[in-house]
Design a protein around this motif. Sequence first.
Motif, PDB file in Angstrom:
ATOM      1  N   ILE A  10     -10.455  -0.223  -4.453  1.00 26.16           N
ATOM      2  CA  ILE A  10     -10.802   0.356  -3.146  1.00 26.16           C
ATOM      3  C   ILE A  10      -9.886   1.522  -2.816  1.00 26.16           C
ATOM      4  N   PHE A  11      -8.609   1.394  -3.109  1.00 27.25           N
ATOM      5  CA  PHE A  11      -7.674   2.490  -2.850  1.00 27.25           C
ATOM      6  C   PHE A  11      -8.086   3.738  -3.636  1.00 27.25           C
ATOM      7  N   ASN A  12      -8.434   3.551  -4.899  1.00 31.85           N
ATOM      8  CA  ASN A  12      -8.825   4.701  -5.716  1.00 31.85           C
ATOM      9  C   ASN A  12     -10.174   5.268  -5.297  1.00 31.85           C
ATOM     10  N   GLU A  13     -11.032   4.417  -4.763  1.00 27.29           N
ATOM     11  CA  GLU A  13     -12.295   4.895  -4.201  1.00 27.29           C
ATOM     12  C   GLU A  13     -12.020   5.802  -3.002  1.00 27.29           C
ATOM     13  N   SER A  14     -11.121   5.366  -2.125  1.00 31.60           N
ATOM     14  CA  SER A  14     -10.737   6.162  -0.954  1.00 31.60           C
ATOM     15  C   SER A  14     -10.112   7.490  -1.377  1.00 31.60           C
ATOM     16  N   ILE A  15      -9.199   7.442  -2.318  1.00 30.95           N
ATOM     17  CA  ILE A  15      -8.526   8.668  -2.796  1.00 30.95           C
ATOM     18  C   ILE A  15      -9.541   9.628  -3.410  1.00 30.95           C
ATOM     19  N   GLN A  36     -17.661  -6.780   5.877  1.00 26.43           N
ATOM     20  CA  GLN A  36     -16.794  -6.870   4.703  1.00 26.43           C
ATOM     21  C   GLN A  36     -15.380  -6.526   5.179  1.00 26.43           C
ATOM     22  N   LEU A  37     -14.813  -7.418   5.969  1.00 21.87           N
ATOM     23  CA  LEU A  37     -13.635  -7.061   6.762  1.00 21.87           C
ATOM     24  C   LEU A  37     -12.458  -6.598   5.926  1.00 21.87           C
ATOM     25  N   ILE A  38     -12.073  -7.356   4.906  1.00 24.59           N
ATOM     26  CA  ILE A  38     -10.874  -6.968   4.168  1.00 24.59           C
ATOM     27  C   ILE A  38     -11.104  -5.674   3.394  1.00 24.59           C
ATOM     28  N   GLU A  39     -12.309  -5.488   2.849  1.00 28.21           N
ATOM     29  CA  GLU A  39     -12.615  -4.236   2.158  1.00 28.21           C
ATOM     30  C   GLU A  39     -12.562  -3.060   3.135  1.00 28.21           C
ATOM     31  N   HIS A  40     -13.121  -3.279   4.332  1.00 28.85           N
ATOM     32  CA  HIS A  40     -13.098  -2.267   5.394  1.00 28.85           C
ATOM     33  C   HIS A  40     -11.659  -1.889   5.747  1.00 28.85           C
ATOM     34  N   LEU A  41     -10.811  -2.884   5.915  1.00 27.14           N
ATOM     35  CA  LEU A  41      -9.414  -2.639   6.288  1.00 27.14           C
ATOM     36  C   LEU A  41      -8.650  -1.941   5.174  1.00 27.14           C
ATOM     37  N   LEU A  42      -8.855  -2.362   3.927  1.00 25.09           N
ATOM     38  CA  LEU A  42      -8.143  -1.753   2.804  1.00 25.09           C
ATOM     39  C   LEU A  42      -8.532  -0.288   2.633  1.00 25.09           C
ATOM     40  N   TYR A  43      -9.820   0.002   2.764  1.00 27.90           N
ATOM     41  CA  TYR A  43     -10.278   1.392   2.632  1.00 27.90           C
ATOM     42  C   TYR A  43      -9.673   2.251   3.747  1.00 27.90           C
ATOM     43  N   LYS A  44      -9.755   1.754   4.978  1.00 27.64           N
ATOM     44  CA  LYS A  44      -9.214   2.516   6.111  1.00 27.64           C
ATOM     45  C   LYS A  44      -7.716   2.707   5.975  1.00 27.64           C
ATOM     46  N   LYS A  45      -7.015   1.665   5.537  1.00 30.70           N
ATOM     47  CA  LYS A  45      -5.567   1.747   5.341  1.00 30.70           C
ATOM     48  C   LYS A  45      -5.217   2.865   4.365  1.00 30.70           C
ATOM     49  N   ASN A  46      -5.913   2.888   3.219  1.00 32.17           N
ATOM     50  CA  ASN A  46      -5.582   3.904   2.223  1.00 32.17           C
ATOM     51  C   ASN A  46      -6.000   5.296   2.675  1.00 32.17           C
ATOM     52  N   TRP A  47      -7.103   5.407   3.431  1.00 29.18           N
ATOM     53  CA  TRP A  47      -7.508   6.728   3.926  1.00 29.18           C
ATOM     54  C   TRP A  47      -6.416   7.305   4.831  1.00 29.18           C
ATOM     55  N   ILE A  48      -5.879   6.469   5.707  1.00 25.86           N
ATOM     56  CA  ILE A  48      -4.768   6.906   6.569  1.00 25.86           C
ATOM     57  C   ILE A  48      -3.589   7.366   5.712  1.00 25.86           C
ATOM     58  N   ASP A  49      -3.252   6.582   4.692  1.00 27.06           N
ATOM     59  CA  ASP A  49      -2.135   6.932   3.811  1.00 27.06           C
ATOM     60  C   ASP A  49      -2.397   8.239   3.073  1.00 27.06           C
ATOM     61  N   THR A  50      -3.643   8.435   2.641  1.00 15.81           N
ATOM     62  CA  THR A  50      -3.992   9.629   1.868  1.00 15.81           C
ATOM     63  C   THR A  50      -3.903  10.882   2.728  1.00 15.81           C
ATOM     64  N   VAL A  51      -4.435  10.813   3.940  1.00 22.14           N
ATOM     65  CA  VAL A  51      -4.334  11.957   4.853  1.00 22.14           C
ATOM     66  C   VAL A  51      -2.864  12.252   5.150  1.00 22.14           C
ATOM     67  N   GLN A  52      -2.081  11.194   5.404  1.00 14.30           N
ATOM     68  CA  GLN A  52      -0.665  11.413   5.725  1.00 14.30           C
ATOM     69  C   GLN A  52       0.087  11.995   4.533  1.00 14.30           C
ATOM     70  N   TRP A  53      -0.259  11.585   3.329  1.00 12.82           N
ATOM     71  CA  TRP A  53       0.361  12.146   2.119  1.00 12.82           C
ATOM     72  C   TRP A  53       0.243  13.678   2.147  1.00 12.82           C
ATOM     73  N   HIS A  54      -0.952  14.161   2.482  1.00 13.99           N
ATOM     74  CA  HIS A  54      -1.188  15.600   2.467  1.00 13.99           C
ATOM     75  C   HIS A  54      -0.592  16.298   3.684  1.00 13.99           C
ATOM     76  N   LEU A  55      -0.525  15.603   4.802  1.00 13.22           N
ATOM     77  CA  LEU A  55       0.190  16.164   5.953  1.00 13.22           C
ATOM     78  C   LEU A  55       1.661  16.376   5.619  1.00 13.22           C
ATOM     79  N   SER A 122      -0.671   0.566  -1.779  1.00 15.06           N
ATOM     80  CA  SER A 122      -1.503   1.705  -1.405  1.00 15.06           C
ATOM     81  C   SER A 122      -0.783   3.023  -1.675  1.00 15.06           C
ATOM     82  N   ILE A 123       0.479   3.088  -1.281  1.00 12.46           N
ATOM     83  CA  ILE A 123       1.262   4.301  -1.542  1.00 12.46           C
ATOM     84  C   ILE A 123       1.420   4.520  -3.042  1.00 12.46           C
ATOM     85  N   LEU A 124       1.574   3.440  -3.796  1.00 13.94           N
ATOM     86  CA  LEU A 124       1.701   3.549  -5.249  1.00 13.94           C
ATOM     87  C   LEU A 124       0.433   4.151  -5.857  1.00 13.94           C
ATOM     88  N   SER A 125      -0.723   3.782  -5.332  1.00 12.11           N
ATOM     89  CA  SER A 125      -1.971   4.340  -5.860  1.00 12.11           C
ATOM     90  C   SER A 125      -2.003   5.858  -5.681  1.00 12.11           C
TER      91      SER A 125
END
Length: 202
Positions: A10-15, A36-55, A122-125
């Motif tokens: 899921i993390f790599n899907e988001s990235i 699909q609660l946990i999948e929803h949360l994991l995707y959203k979590k990594n999307w936040i991390d990915t945007v912040q990485w680029h910020l 997530s950050i490791l991904s």
Amino acid sequence: MNFTQKAWNIFNESIGHYHQFNDVNKTIENPYDESQLIEHLLYKKNWIDTVQWHLEDIIRDPNIDPVEALKLKRWIDKSNQERTDMVEYVDSWFLQQNAGVEVKTGAKINTESPAWAIDRYSILSLKVYHMQEEATRADASEEHKTQCQNKLNILLEQHKDLSTAIEELLEDISAGRKYMKVYKQMKMYNDEDLNPVLYKNK
């Protein structure tokens, strides 16, 4: 498929979705709804991390306009709060999943909760994705690519070790050998009642 394999996918899907646009202003389009609660949360979590990485990349531009930099800093602060909130949501999910577990006598608490380990995962991904980019960058020197490949190999080893550690923690919790608690982070810098700079200016 175990939990860490699912999370990694899921993390790599988001990235991958983010890098179709590579735009920090792109609105998330979560492919998992809340059924699909946990999948929803994991995707959203990594999307936040990915945007912040680029910020974090953008704000380090030595020629950035100071006013723009301040806007980005406040955006990053907001993102950090959202990241913390997502970790707490994921931990609440883990708590619910293990609500019926009988905790064994002598059970121990872990140094970090499952969701904070997942946060590092997530950050490791993101590290793996971007180090892979650098190790194969066409305009980079061979020395640069070799150095990055060596770093990538270490990150991949870390992925293996962290996956194992998370799976063992989840197994211990589900078997009652360890127990977990969710502590609200109680961040003070965003709170108008706790940050002296803010409450003195009320």
